[in-house]
Design an enzyme around this catalytic site. Sequence first.
Site, PDB file in Angstrom:
ATOM      1  N   LYS A 128      45.881  -0.758  -9.619  1.00 14.53           N
ATOM      2  CA  LYS A 128      45.887  -0.894 -10.948  1.00 14.53           C
ATOM      3  C   LYS A 128      45.030   0.139 -11.763  1.00 14.53           C
ATOM      4  CE  LYS A 128      43.162  -4.147 -13.843  1.00 14.53           C
ATOM      5  NZ  LYS A 128      42.722  -5.698 -14.032  1.00 14.53           N
TER       6      LYS A 128
ATOM      7  N   CYS B  19      43.395  -4.497  -7.681  1.00 11.03           N
ATOM      8  CA  CYS B  19      42.710  -3.511  -8.228  1.00 11.03           C
ATOM      9  C   CYS B  19      42.859  -2.023  -8.141  1.00 11.03           C
ATOM     10  CB  CYS B  19      41.126  -3.860  -7.815  1.00 11.03           C
ATOM     11  SG  CYS B  19      40.700  -5.568  -7.953  1.00 11.03           S
TER      12      CYS B  19
ATOM     13  N   ASN C 176      36.816   2.245  -8.476  1.00 15.13           N
ATOM     14  CA  ASN C 176      38.095   1.653  -7.613  1.00 15.13           C
ATOM     15  C   ASN C 176      38.965   3.019  -7.422  1.00 15.13           C
ATOM     16  OD1 ASN C 176      37.484  -0.938  -7.379  1.00 15.13           O
ATOM     17  ND2 ASN C 176      38.515  -1.677  -8.978  1.00 15.13           N
TER      18      ASN C 176
ATOM     19  N   ARG D  60      49.321  -9.569  -4.349  1.00 15.96           N
ATOM     20  CA  ARG D  60      49.491  -8.719  -5.489  1.00 15.96           C
ATOM     21  C   ARG D  60      49.428  -7.506  -4.984  1.00 15.96           C
ATOM     22  NH1 ARG D  60      45.295 -11.005  -9.836  1.00 15.96           N
ATOM     23  NH2 ARG D  60      44.197 -11.589  -7.768  1.00 15.96           N
TER      24      ARG D  60
ATOM     25  N   VAL E  49      36.321 -13.717  -8.575  1.00 12.70           N
ATOM     26  CA  VAL E  49      35.194 -13.131  -9.146  1.00 12.70           C
ATOM     27  C   VAL E  49      34.279 -14.316 -10.086  1.00 12.70           C
ATOM     28  CG1 VAL E  49      34.233 -11.559 -10.974  1.00 12.70           C
ATOM     29  CG2 VAL E  49      36.114 -10.800  -9.695  1.00 12.70           C
TER      30      VAL E  49
ATOM     31  N   LYS F 296      33.406   1.309 -13.809  1.00 14.66           N
ATOM     32  CA  LYS F 296      34.441   0.554 -12.611  1.00 14.66           C
ATOM     33  C   LYS F 296      35.640   0.898 -12.390  1.00 14.66           C
ATOM     34  CE  LYS F 296      35.978  -3.068 -10.863  1.00 14.66           C
ATOM     35  NZ  LYS F 296      35.932  -4.306 -10.407  1.00 14.66           N
TER      36      LYS F 296
ATOM     37  N   GLU G 210      31.846  -6.135 -11.889  1.00 15.65           N
ATOM     38  CA  GLU G 210      31.731  -6.679 -10.259  1.00 15.65           C
ATOM     39  C   GLU G 210      32.207  -5.664  -9.542  1.00 15.65           C
ATOM     40  OE1 GLU G 210      34.192  -7.602  -8.661  1.00 15.65           O
ATOM     41  OE2 GLU G 210      35.718  -7.533 -10.095  1.00 15.65           O
ATOM     42  N   PHE G 211      31.885  -5.654  -8.209  1.00 13.91           N
ATOM     43  CA  PHE G 211      32.025  -4.740  -7.180  1.00 13.91           C
ATOM     44  C   PHE G 211      32.738  -5.543  -5.856  1.00 13.91           C
ATOM     45  CE2 PHE G 211      29.275  -2.063  -9.794  1.00 13.91           C
ATOM     46  CZ  PHE G 211      30.159  -1.212 -10.393  1.00 13.91           C
TER      47      PHE G 211
ATOM     48  N   LYS H  44      45.639  -7.849   2.300  1.00 18.13           N
ATOM     49  CA  LYS H  44      44.580  -7.139   3.420  1.00 18.13           C
ATOM     50  C   LYS H  44      44.133  -8.347   4.176  1.00 18.13           C
ATOM     51  CE  LYS H  44      40.335  -7.400   0.689  1.00 18.13           C
ATOM     52  NZ  LYS H  44      39.162  -6.806   0.329  1.00 18.13           N
TER      53      LYS H  44
HETATM   54  C1  UGA Z   1      38.439  -3.503  -4.741  1.00 18.67           C
HETATM   55  C2  UGA Z   1      37.143  -2.780  -4.441  1.00 18.67           C
HETATM   56  O1  UGA Z   1      36.839  -2.291  -3.077  1.00 18.67           O
HETATM   57  C3  UGA Z   1      35.818  -3.798  -4.952  1.00 18.67           C
HETATM   58  O2  UGA Z   1      34.601  -2.968  -4.863  1.00 18.67           O
HETATM   59  C4  UGA Z   1      36.227  -3.979  -6.499  1.00 18.67           C
HETATM   60  O3  UGA Z   1      35.395  -4.981  -7.045  1.00 18.67           O
HETATM   61  C5  UGA Z   1      37.508  -4.731  -6.214  1.00 18.67           C
HETATM   62  O4  UGA Z   1      38.603  -3.921  -6.044  1.00 18.67           O
HETATM   63  C6  UGA Z   1      38.019  -5.217  -7.718  1.00 18.67           C
HETATM   64  O5  UGA Z   1      37.970  -4.461  -8.941  1.00 18.67           O
HETATM   65  O6  UGA Z   1      37.884  -6.518  -8.190  1.00 18.67           O
HETATM   66  P1  UGA Z   1      39.836  -5.346  -3.116  1.00 18.67           P
HETATM   67  O7  UGA Z   1      40.924  -5.024  -4.122  1.00 18.67           O
HETATM   68  O8  UGA Z   1      39.348  -6.734  -2.925  1.00 18.67           O
HETATM   69  O9  UGA Z   1      38.331  -4.573  -3.657  1.00 18.67           O
HETATM   70  O10 UGA Z   1      39.997  -4.587  -1.756  1.00 18.67           O
HETATM   71  P2  UGA Z   1      39.788  -3.743  -0.780  1.00 18.67           P
HETATM   72  O11 UGA Z   1      38.652  -3.962   0.475  1.00 18.67           O
HETATM   73  O12 UGA Z   1      38.804  -2.557  -1.461  1.00 18.67           O
HETATM   74  O13 UGA Z   1      41.111  -3.165  -0.343  1.00 18.67           O
HETATM   75  C7  UGA Z   1      41.973  -2.646  -1.304  1.00 18.67           C
HETATM   76  C8  UGA Z   1      43.260  -2.100  -0.338  1.00 18.67           C
HETATM   77  O14 UGA Z   1      42.801  -0.754   0.603  1.00 18.67           O
HETATM   78  C9  UGA Z   1      43.685  -3.060   0.651  1.00 18.67           C
HETATM   79  O15 UGA Z   1      45.104  -2.903   0.623  1.00 18.67           O
HETATM   80  C10 UGA Z   1      43.273  -2.543   1.962  1.00 18.67           C
HETATM   81  O16 UGA Z   1      43.873  -3.080   3.210  1.00 18.67           O
HETATM   82  C11 UGA Z   1      43.414  -0.924   1.738  1.00 18.67           C
HETATM   83  N1  UGA Z   1      42.220  -0.326   2.465  1.00 18.67           N
HETATM   84  C12 UGA Z   1      40.826  -0.199   2.350  1.00 18.67           C
HETATM   85  C13 UGA Z   1      42.547   0.731   3.417  1.00 18.67           C
HETATM   86  O17 UGA Z   1      43.964   0.744   3.866  1.00 18.67           O
HETATM   87  N2  UGA Z   1      41.833   1.613   4.171  1.00 18.67           N
HETATM   88  C14 UGA Z   1      40.617   1.469   3.635  1.00 18.67           C
HETATM   89  O18 UGA Z   1      39.958   2.322   4.754  1.00 18.67           O
HETATM   90  C15 UGA Z   1      40.085   0.656   3.165  1.00 18.67           C
END
Ligand code: UGA
Length: 461
Positions: A285, A282, A230, A349, A37, A226, A170-171, A342
Amino acid sequence: MIRDEGPGSPLPATLGGMQHPRSGPRRSIAVVGAGYVGLVSAVGFAALGHAVELVETDPDRLRALRSGQVPFTERGVEEALTAALASGDLTVLDRASRTESEIILICVGTPIDDLGYADMSAVEAVLAEIGPREPRPITVIRSTMPVGTSQRLFRDGGVADGSRFFIVPEFLRQGSALADFNSPNRVVIGRSRSVDPDAEAVVAELFAVFGAPMRLVTLEEAELIKNGANAFLALKISFANEMAGLAERSGADIGPVLDGIGLDPRIGATYLQPSFGFGGSCLPKELQTIALSGRERGLEMHVTSAAAEANLAHQRLFAERIDTLLGGVAGRSIALLGLAFKAGTDDIRSSPAVGLARWLRAHDADVHAFDPAAGGRASRAVPGLIVHDSAFAALAGVDAAVIATEWPEFKEMDWASARRLMASPHVIDGRRLLDPATMQALGYTYERVGSPSSEPARSTP
Ligand code: UGA
C-alpha cells in the site's frame, strides 16, 4: 514547551530517558478502532497503568472483546486483554462519542482503493463523532495517512483546531505487534505549528516511557516518515527478491550473497530475506501511496513504482517456475503450505500465498491448502480452494508441495513421514524455510527461491 529545533530535534534527556514501567501520571486514554494497532495500543497502555477505553463499533467484535476474545491472531494479545479487563484498566465502548478521556488515539483503518487513494472515511467519521467539546481532548492519529492528509483535514473542517492534534505513526509489525509496542525503535511525534505546549508535553511523556529515540517533527514530516519507512522496507525486499532471481539463473545461491551484502552496516541485514513476494496491508500500500503522492505533485516516483512492479513480477516468475518444474500445473494436485501474508498472523491482505492459490486455480490445478491461522479467511477468498485442517491432510496424494508462508510448523514437521503421503516428492520452497541437504537426503526434489533449479543450469560450464 518542547522546542522544535528544526526537523527531527531530539527530546531533552529527561523526557527521552524515562524508564519502563510508567513513571508519568495515570492518563485517561480512548483508543478508537480495535484492529491490531488499536487493540495492541489499548492493552499496552492499560498494562502501563493508564485508564483505557477501547472503542469498537462492530457489535460482534465488541461482544468478543468484552469477553476477552481477540478477533484475529496476534501473539500475547488475548492474555494481555484478559488481564486488562480483569484489572479494570481497560473497558470497551461502542462509540467514540461516549468517551470522556483526555487523550484520544485514532487507530482505524485507512485502506487504499484500486487506484491507490487512501480511504480516510473512517478517520473522518471518528473526528466528526468526537466533534468540538470542552475540555478539548488531545487527538492523536496513529493510522497511516498519505502526506498532506492532515492539512486537508484542517481545510475541510474535520479538525477545527490544530493545537491539540498530533500524528504519532505506529511501526508495529503484525505477528510481533505487542513486543514492538513495548520496545519501539523510535517515537515520531508530528504536530502543527500552532501546537499547545502543554498538550505536546503530555503526548511526549506518554510515549517517552519506552525510552526510544524521539523526534518532534511537523505533521507532514510525520506522514512522510511513516510512508517512507514502509516504502523503503518494501524496496529492500524487492531488491533482495530481484537479486534472488538473478542468483537462480546464475548458478549462485542467494543466501551467502545477501549475507555478504547485508554485513555492510550501511546496508544492514534486515529485510533482505528473499521470498516469492511481500504482502500485507502496509508495504504494498505504501509504495502506491508514495507513487500517487508524487504524481499529484508532478513528480514521477520511479524507485517506489519500480519496487511495486518488481514485487508483482517476482510473484509471477515464481508461479511460472512451479509450472515449468511440474511440466504444467493444469490437472495437477498441489499442496500449498501457508496462506497468511507472513507467519504469526491470520491476515491474508495482499498475501502472495493467496495470489499464488488464485493463479494455480486459474491454471486448472487442484489446490490443497493448510495454514495454522488463515485457512478460514482464505477459503472464503479463493473459490475452489480446498482447505485442510493439517499439513499432512493437505499433502496426501499431491504431485508437489509449495511452501508459501514461513510458519515454524512447516520447518519442524516430520518431512520423512510426509514423503510417504505425497504422490510425487516435489517441494518448492517460496520462503527458503527448509534445509536443502536434509530434504534431498529424504528423497525429495527440493527447489527454493534464490537457489538454482536442480536441473543443470544451461549456462553452467
Ligand atoms: C509493516 C512494517 O514492518 C511495520 O513497521 C509497520 O508498522 C506496518 O507495516 C504498518 O504500517 O502497520 P507488517 O505489514 O506487519 O509491518 O509486516 P512485515 O513484517 O514488515 O512484512 C511485510 C511483508 O514482507 C511480508 O509479506 C513478509 O513476509 C515480507 N518480508 C519481510 C520478506 O519477504 N522479507 C523480509 O526480509 C521481510
